[in-house]
Design a protein around this motif. Sequence first.
Motif, PDB file in Angstrom:
ATOM      1  N   THR A  66      41.857  44.206  45.694  1.00  0.00           N
ATOM      2  CA  THR A  66      42.189  44.088  44.248  1.00  0.00           C
ATOM      3  C   THR A  66      40.617  43.952  43.539  1.00  0.00           C
ATOM      4  O   THR A  66      39.785  43.640  44.462  1.00  0.00           O
ATOM      5  N   GLU A  67      40.500  44.053  42.384  1.00  0.00           N
ATOM      6  CA  GLU A  67      39.133  43.618  41.562  1.00  0.00           C
ATOM      7  C   GLU A  67      38.700  42.438  42.416  1.00  0.00           C
ATOM      8  O   GLU A  67      37.313  42.308  42.403  1.00  0.00           O
ATOM      9  N   GLN A  68      39.471  41.263  42.184  1.00  0.00           N
ATOM     10  CA  GLN A  68      38.831  40.108  42.504  1.00  0.00           C
ATOM     11  C   GLN A  68      38.463  39.961  43.705  1.00  0.00           C
ATOM     12  O   GLN A  68      37.287  39.338  44.135  1.00  0.00           O
ATOM     13  N   LEU A  69      39.089  40.454  44.731  1.00  0.00           N
ATOM     14  CA  LEU A  69      38.879  40.611  46.061  1.00  0.00           C
ATOM     15  C   LEU A  69      37.586  41.177  46.569  1.00  0.00           C
ATOM     16  O   LEU A  69      36.631  41.311  47.142  1.00  0.00           O
ATOM     17  N   ARG A 125      34.813  41.858  44.230  1.00  0.00           N
ATOM     18  CA  ARG A 125      33.941  40.924  43.781  1.00  0.00           C
ATOM     19  C   ARG A 125      33.530  39.819  44.603  1.00  0.00           C
ATOM     20  O   ARG A 125      32.212  39.570  45.036  1.00  0.00           O
ATOM     21  N   GLU A 126      34.642  39.217  45.260  1.00  0.00           N
ATOM     22  CA  GLU A 126      34.441  38.253  46.161  1.00  0.00           C
ATOM     23  C   GLU A 126      33.571  38.697  47.395  1.00  0.00           C
ATOM     24  O   GLU A 126      32.624  38.042  48.025  1.00  0.00           O
TER      25      GLU A 126
END
Length: 339
Positions: free
Chosen positions: A139-142, A144-145
Amino acid sequence: MQSTALVPALILGAVLPIVVFLSKMFFTSKKWDPRGKHCFVTGGSSGAGLALAVLLVKRGAHVSIVARNEERLQKALAELEKHRQTSEQIIKSYSFAVNSEAGSAAAVKAASEAHGGRCPDAFFFCAGASRPQFWVEQTEQLMREDMDATYGAQAYTALVASREMVKQGVKGKLVFVSSVLGYFSIVGYSTYSPGKFAIRGLAEALQSEFKLYDIDVHIAFPGTIFSPGYEQENKVKPKITLKIEETDGGSTPEYVAETILKGIQKGKFHITVDFIGNVFRASTAGSSPRNSYITDLFYGLVGYIALPIWRNSVDATVLSHRQEHHEYLRQKGIIREER
């Protein structure tokens, strides 16, 4: 580049390696000695970071280790104290998250205060983590993380560190830790390798730019390191990735740390840990400073012949996993049930 400028560049490219080789034969530079230097190690509570910190303490350096987990930091600090060489050595730990400029600045400031406000002489960027997974699961969040955990955790600290070094006139060292996966990548590392490639790009730029300040830049490319982080990543690593890595011998944190320090003392820019690392390094060197023009010719030849064969075998292994992989995606709800 215009054609008129290309010919002199090619001549220089042919002659320069000979000049450098001969100069290394007859002139030797003094090895870097960490004794009495303040060395700052991120990711210093475990794995290669802790092993490097121990090695630096043994060599008589003042050492500051930084990590998030306070409990692991205290255990690491107790381990470092066992190897203290003199009572004058300043050995401290600091709990900060360095995947932001603010966190990195706070960590560097805290470590500098114990030395009268003078920033460290050498920075070792060992912070980072791997979370292998298939690309379609991201996902976008993963994403970025993962980029923060691989690239950001080193880049932000390097930014803060270099500003202080330039401001204070400290002529020291920045040591990045990428991975052999910063030279190539395989299934499972779609959000890990980009950060490691990015670290190389950053180091390549700074190696050139920081000649303005007499700051040396090094970057290490270790392969598998048998560390607590490796044990954690294997719990979530795709089966196909584990299959491809079956023949990977790996290295202990202590061996990696010793290799990195030896590489620094020899003035190497790219520091690789094993034969495979040297083959990938020589095969993807571009315009990076060479470790040895003679041995790199050998490693490059091996890579020219062997790496395409290896890649074909990897791709064949991936394809053989297709049916199992599709079943995995169905169980995850990523693809619909076949009718």
